[in-house]
Scaffold this motif. Sequence first.
Motif, PDB file in Angstrom:
ATOM      1  N   THR A  92      10.541   3.818   2.431  1.00 36.87           N
ATOM      2  CA  THR A  92       9.159   3.954   2.890  1.00 36.87           C
ATOM      3  C   THR A  92       9.013   5.094   3.882  1.00 36.87           C
ATOM      4  OG1 THR A  92       8.772   1.573   2.594  1.00 36.87           O
ATOM      5  CG2 THR A  92       7.268   2.762   4.042  1.00 36.87           C
ATOM      6  N   GLY A 117      -0.503   0.069   0.848  1.00 39.02           N
ATOM      7  CA  GLY A 117       0.417  -1.065   0.763  1.00 39.02           C
ATOM      8  C   GLY A 117      -0.202  -2.355   0.304  1.00 39.02           C
ATOM      9  N   SER A 122       6.868   0.931  -1.674  1.00 36.16           N
ATOM     10  CA  SER A 122       7.881   1.760  -2.319  1.00 36.16           C
ATOM     11  C   SER A 122       7.444   3.220  -2.242  1.00 36.16           C
ATOM     12  CB  SER A 122       8.053   1.363  -3.784  1.00 36.16           C
ATOM     13  OG  SER A 122       6.889   1.701  -4.522  1.00 36.16           O
ATOM     14  N   SER A 157      10.735  -6.058   0.733  1.00 32.05           N
ATOM     15  CA  SER A 157      11.405  -5.853  -0.552  1.00 32.05           C
ATOM     16  C   SER A 157      11.834  -4.400  -0.733  1.00 32.05           C
ATOM     17  CB  SER A 157      10.470  -6.256  -1.700  1.00 32.05           C
ATOM     18  OG  SER A 157       9.404  -5.332  -1.855  1.00 32.05           O
ATOM     19  N   ASP A 206       6.569  -4.905   4.090  1.00 28.97           N
ATOM     20  CA  ASP A 206       7.136  -5.082   2.753  1.00 28.97           C
ATOM     21  C   ASP A 206       8.654  -5.055   2.864  1.00 28.97           C
ATOM     22  OD1 ASP A 206       7.829  -5.170   0.123  1.00 28.97           O
ATOM     23  OD2 ASP A 206       6.812  -3.306  -0.462  1.00 28.97           O
ATOM     24  N   GLY A 238       2.500  -2.634  -2.341  1.00 30.96           N
ATOM     25  CA  GLY A 238       3.715  -2.549  -1.554  1.00 30.96           C
ATOM     26  C   GLY A 238       3.963  -1.159  -1.015  1.00 30.96           C
TER      27      GLY A 238
END
Length: 306
Positions: free
Chosen positions: A131, A76, A94, A125, A123, A92
Amino acid sequence: MNIALGTIPFGTSVSREDTFAILDRFVEAGGSMLDTANNYPFWVEGRTGDESEQTIGAWLAARGNRDQVFLSTKVGARPTVPGDVTLDSAEGLSAPAVRAGVEGSLRRLGTDHVDLYWAHIEDRSVPLEETLGAFDELHRQGKIGKVGASNLPAWRLERARNVSAAHGWLPYTHLQLRHTYLRPRPYTRPAETGHRVTGDEHLEYAREAGVTLWAYNTLMFGAYTRADRPIPEIYDHPGTTRRLAALREVAGELGATPNQVVLAWLMAGGHVPIVGVSTMAQLEEAIGAADVKLDDELRRRLDEAA
């Protein structure tokens, strides 16, 4: 020995030869838990973030002892821009980043699985479902055992665990936060970007939910025992003076160092202290903490000092 060995400087400021010696001694003493990440130590000029994992992987290959080690690493917070020493370009959480992250870690570590895989940052976003679904996929593939969250507020941990429960996915069972014997002033933040300090809500939730806390920065860069390492500003309040006095009294009575009492106090609370070492002497001090026993009266004295 319920201590995890922090490995940030391994292969860089701690040479490969010294790293191997430290790891050998840690395992010989009964230690098994290693804490690394896919970005250690990217913030040092000239480093890529590969170094810690690569050095541990080389040691595992040389010793052939993968089954003796509980290996944890993180995803991450690896920069996606070469040379970036901030978190501005962090990979991140994703699903593609998580999948790519584990493959890179497995390659550098020279293993087909990690025992504990951490979300290194928060994160927001990325939806939690994305995740957590990616983590569960990796678990079903046998690439990760357990999964944990690092630097997450308590309410986000609760929400993430509810999402996993609703989908029948692998839940967060571990939490990694900055935690030590001293208590910070309310609403203060550490100087280090991305660090989150443990609060009462974290401790209460972890206890009730059966989540294991791995505590980092447990010895505050040596501030408990070294005059050249000032205690961080977030602990600048009268309660610190009283807690330090209690800590030193208990250490004197036990014939232990303040560092050892801090580690023993954390372990007595059911937590796993992460201890970063760069010398064999520091490692031996940490190993000695496993033999420091705090009875109920000593724990009460330490806890009530505030």
